[in-house]
Design an enzyme around this catalytic site. Structure first.
Site, short mmCIF file in Angstrom:
data_model
loop_
_atom_site.label_atom_id
_atom_site.label_comp_id
_atom_site.label_asym_id
_atom_site.label_seq_id
_atom_site.Cartn_x
_atom_site.Cartn_y
_atom_site.Cartn_z
N HIS A 1 0.88 -1.14 0.66
CA HIS A 1 -0.67 0.08 -0.04
C HIS A 1 0.87 1.19 0.37
CE1 HIS A 1 -3.94 1.83 1.04
NE2 HIS A 1 -2.89 3.02 1.33
N HIS B 1 1.28 5.43 -2.13
CA HIS B 1 1.33 6.25 -3.17
C HIS B 1 2.57 7.01 -4.02
CE1 HIS B 1 -2.89 6.53 -1.55
NE2 HIS B 1 -2.19 6.29 -0.67
N GLN C 1 -9.82 9.54 -5.39
CA GLN C 1 -9.27 10.38 -3.78
C GLN C 1 -10.41 10.31 -3.64
OE1 GLN C 1 -5.65 10.71 -1.74
NE2 GLN C 1 -7.68 10.99 -1.07
N HIS D 1 -9.20 1.80 0.04
CA HIS D 1 -8.84 2.35 0.82
C HIS D 1 -10.47 1.93 1.81
CE1 HIS D 1 -5.37 4.57 -0.82
NE2 HIS D 1 -5.58 4.76 0.21
N GLU E 1 -10.90 4.49 6.68
CA GLU E 1 -10.24 4.85 7.28
C GLU E 1 -10.71 6.02 7.73
OE1 GLU E 1 -7.31 6.55 4.04
OE2 GLU E 1 -5.44 6.86 6.24
N ASP F 1 2.31 3.46 2.84
CA ASP F 1 1.34 4.26 2.33
C ASP F 1 1.84 5.39 2.63
OD1 ASP F 1 -1.00 5.26 2.63
OD2 ASP F 1 -1.72 5.03 4.55
N TRP G 1 0.39 14.06 3.55
CA TRP G 1 0.36 13.28 4.79
C TRP G 1 1.13 12.51 5.84
CZ3 TRP G 1 -1.45 12.33 0.06
CH2 TRP G 1 -2.67 13.14 -0.66
#
Ligand code: FE2
Length: 420
Positions: A57, A59, A152, A210, A213, A309, A315
């Site tokens: 996982h 990005h 997203q 996802h 979350e 992630d 983030w």
């Protein structure tokens, strides 16, 4: 004549003095005390030889963008999404590609040879998708990249969300993604799961959403994901990422939910570094950890892996592509501190992660790819404790990276006798 022979290796399952024979990029034999002529022989000297790390996982489109166009001041998921939204109009294909390739170098040096990356499909131009497809192509000789079509901004919440996602799949994205907890209503979240699972069934693709979350214990989309998986016969092809709301759910509900997840063959990915920093942000004290119920899911037979992630993005401003750092945080947050628990956390960033990604050829066994990492550690627990140096990284028999061992060079002054 073998291409490569590794001798005196310790394997993650505890076998010692093991030899690994390699021919034409594949492992041909694994055995104690193995000896045979080879073009190259590497003496592992009792150190741990592990299958490569896999990140299930990530990005890749957002990585290494930290501070662009500004830093996430609150550190929350929602401000991160807002910062990413501000960056998106400024993105170029060149910048996206450059950052992804730079991260690929970091990954290989850390023995991370397979990454499942979600890629944002929200905008009609699909710029991140095109850039990540090119990144996947360029890195294919040394790094396996799987791409997940990730809406997203919400599949049903953003205009054209479903159409954009379908076009990303048409371009060659590998996996169907989703974000049900971010849709406008709970009902739309449920509808998005049904739509996306049907799309995956039609196209014969895996699913990785996802999911939940959130710290809201009533965010129960994983229940629908497991149900749709069973209804459509997608067992073994569906993963729920994050599942953080399970941390806060009522135990009675979870006692029914976990067996449902197990029987539906849905796997789970926790992202310990990110869950511990993004979740619980609205709590005062006590403050929840937010990570999903890892040991309980594992005990029920669910395949659970850990993902990184984020690395230096809107983030999360830290990270280095080191899956041992991820395992280290995971075992702390889950309190999996028994010897068996720590080994399970090592599996969560190696074998379990490969299983979630559906990788064939992962593992140190005859017939597998000759892809493995020699660590400066004697066993998986020591590897996690030290975030051990990756001495050598091979992919399909080819040496990709080497790092010098850490050696303590004590230079204390010689003792001259009793202190005066
Ligand atoms: Fe994510």
């Amino acid at each position: 004549m073998l291409d490569l022979l590794i001798t005196h290796a310790t394997l993650p399952d505890g076998r010692t003095d093991m030899g690994v024979a390699v021919q034409a990029g594949r492992i041909t034999e694994v055995g104690a005390g193995l000896a045979a002529p080879a073009l190259e022989t590497v003496d592992a000297a009792g150190q741990l030889l592990t299958p490569p790390f896999c990140d299930p996982h990530f990005h890749l489109d957002a990585t290494l963008s930290h501070g662009q166009p500004r830093v996430n001041q609150s550190g929350t998921l929602l401000e991160g999404i807002a910062v990413w939204g501000e960056l998106k109009p400024l993105l170029t294909e060149e910048a996206l590609l450059e950052r992804a390739l730079a991260y690929g170098d970091w990954a290989v040096a850390k023995g991370l040879l397979a990454i499942r990356s979600h890629v944002d499909t929200s905008d009609a131009g699909l710029l991140p998708v095109r850039a990540m497809l090119e990144a996947r192509r360029l890195m294919a000789p040394y790094l396996d990249i799987q791409l997940v079509a990730f809406p997203q901004d919400g599949l049903l919440r953003s205009p054209g969300g479903l159409d954009n996602l379908k076009r990303a799949l048409d371009l060659g994205v590998d996996v169907v993604g989703g974000i049900p907890h971010f849709e406008r209503t709970y009902q739309e979240g449920t509808a998005s799961i049904k739509l996306l699972c049907e799309l995956a069934a039609d196209r014969g693709l895996p699913v990785d959403m996802h999911c939940d979350e959130s710290d809201d214990p009533l965010s129960r989309h994983i229940e629908t994901l497991a149900f749709e998986t069973q209804r459509l016969g997608l067992q073994g092809r569906v993963n729920g990422s994050h599942l953080t709301s399970m941390h806060s759910m009522d135990n009675d509900f979870v006692s029914k939910l976990i067996p449902l997840i197990a029987e539906s063959g849905v796997s789970a990915v926790a992202n310990p570094l990110i869950n511990i920093t993004l979740q619980g942000r609205r709590d005062s004290y006590p403050r929840r950890r937010g990570m999903t119920r890892v040991p309980e899911l594992m005990a029920a037979g669910v395949t659970v892996a850990f993902g990184h992630d984020c690395v230096m993005d809107p983030w999360y401003s830290l990270g280095s592509g080191d899956m041992l750092e991820v395992a280290h945080m995971g075992l702390h947050v889950a309190q999996m501190t028994s010897q068996a628990g720590m080994r399970q956390c090592f599996d969560a960033v190696t074998t379990n992660a490969a299983k979630v990604m559906g990788l064939s050829g992962h593992g140190i066994a005859p017939g597998s790819d000759a892809s493995f990492v020699l660590l400066q550690a004697r066993d998986p627990v020591e590897a996690i404790r030290l975030r051990a140096t990756r001495l050598k990284v091979w992919r399909k028999g080819r040496l990709l990276s080497e790092t010098a061992p850490v050696i303590a060079r004590l230079s204390l002054p010689a003792r001259t006798g009793a202190a005066s």
